[in-house]
Design an enzyme around this catalytic site. Structure first.
Site, PDB file in Angstrom:
ATOM      1  CB  SER A 118      -0.935   0.006   1.217  1.00  0.00           C
ATOM      2  OG  SER A 118      -0.205  -0.280   2.394  1.00  0.00           O
ATOM      3  CG  ASP A 150       2.402  -6.632   1.302  1.00  0.00           C
ATOM      4  OD1 ASP A 150       2.125  -7.716   1.852  1.00  0.00           O
ATOM      5  OD2 ASP A 150       1.593  -5.683   1.227  1.00  0.00           O
ATOM      6  CE  LYS A 207      -0.070  -8.336   3.523  1.00  0.00           C
ATOM      7  NZ  LYS A 207      -0.612  -8.154   2.145  1.00  0.00           N
ATOM      8  CD  GLU A 248      -2.583  -8.590  -2.623  1.00  0.00           C
ATOM      9  OE1 GLU A 248      -3.236  -8.722  -3.688  1.00  0.00           O
ATOM     10  OE2 GLU A 248      -2.333  -7.482  -2.107  1.00  0.00           O
ATOM     11  CD  GLU A 306      -7.476  -5.426   1.916  1.00  0.00           C
ATOM     12  OE1 GLU A 306      -6.338  -5.933   1.875  1.00  0.00           O
ATOM     13  OE2 GLU A 306      -7.729  -4.263   1.544  1.00  0.00           O
TER      14      GLU A 306
END
Ligand code: KIV
Length: 285
Positions: free
Chosen positions: A63, A101, A131, A133, A200
């Site tokens: 982000s 991330d 991390k 996704e 999320e």
């Protein structure tokens, strides 16, 4: 810049700050069903210093693409950006576990590509985990990394790196098929070995059911207070942006404070009342 210095008397590398004092991956994994895990994003050394005493986990989230770089999404974020900010956050913290991330395009191709880039992140930053996704499609990669010494945090539900495929950032799991897919994704990456799982932007009951059924702690963002922990983008919860998603609660008004401070500074510069006697140098009498 390195997170390590060489001690010239012993020729040993000294990690700065000492990682042995930090919360560890097993310690956070053991928090399943226990005291909620407190997590926030951090991208810079100073924010890390301020957040660290209050957090179990500092996530160097991609982000940062929007928050720090003004990019339209997380898609353009690079590995270099993640490594540079990851190292800064490690340097600014000593207590929380730091995870970084993996940016879009750095892990999806194959488990081998993911290992190459995740190991670079751990080497260059000093962080303890990455991390990534994705659900069922990423399970093999999560297992590959976990088996090779790279702790992985999973991330399912609304996965912002997939914004082009999803067509936006709306909450996920409103219909039965999508809800079932999110639960299958959660179970797949948890069974593959992730030690934490970010949920999320999902319907509350999905978060509750995932938390009940997966073995690792779940970390909610726009999910449920019943998750094993919570995370927010720090700048959102500090009120740095006027518009935030519905799931954000503002715990501060940084935008207001910064505007007021800048306004006061501009007024004093304009009136020549800054710098004052206390901020200028004169020869000693
Ligand atoms: O990139 C990020 O900041 C994140 C969290 C908010 C979960 O992925």
């Amino acid at each position: 810049m390195s997170t390590y210095t060489i001690d010239s008397s012993t020729s040993r590398a000294n990690p700065q700050p000492t990682p042995g004092k930090r919360l560890t991956v097993p310690a956070l994994r053991d928090r399943k069903g226990g005291a909620p895990i407190v997590a926030l994003t951090a991208y810079t050394m100073r924010f890390a210093q301020l957040l660290d005493p209050h957090c179990d986990l500092l996530l160097v989230g991609d982000s940062l693409g929007q928050v720090i770089y003004g990019l339209p999404s997380t898609v353009p974020v690079t590995l270099d950006m993640m490594c540079n900010h990851g190292a800064a956050v490690v340097r600014g913290s000593w207590h929380a576990l730091v995870a970084v991330d993996m940016p879009f395009g750095s892990y999806e191709e194959s488990p081998e590509q993911a290992f190459r880039n995740a190991s670079r992140i751990l080497k260059e930053t000093g962080a303890a985990a990455v991390k990534l996704e994705g659900g069922e499609a990423m399970a093999e990669t999560v297992a590959f990394l976990s088996a090779r010494g790279i702790p992985v945090i999973g991330h399912v539900g609304l996965t912002p790196q997939a914004v082009n495929a999803l067509g936006g950032y709306r909450a996920r799991g409103r219909d039965d098929a999508e809800a079932a897919k999110i639960l299958a994704d959660a179970r797949a990456v948890a069974e593959a070995g992730c030690f934490l799982l970010v949920l999320e932007g999902v319907m509350e009951e999905i978060a509750v059911e995932a938390t009940r059924t997966v073995a690792c702690p779940t970390i909610g963002i726009g999910a449920s207070a019943q998750c094993d922990g919570q995370i927010l983008v720090t700048e959102d919860m500090l009120g740095l942006f006027e518009r935030t998603p519905r799931f954000v609660r503002k715990f501060g008004d940084l935008a207001g404070e910064i505007s007021q401070a800048a306004e006061a500074y501009a007024a004093e510069v304009t009136a020549r009342s800054f710098p004052g006697e206390g901020q200028i140098y004169r020869p000693k009498a």
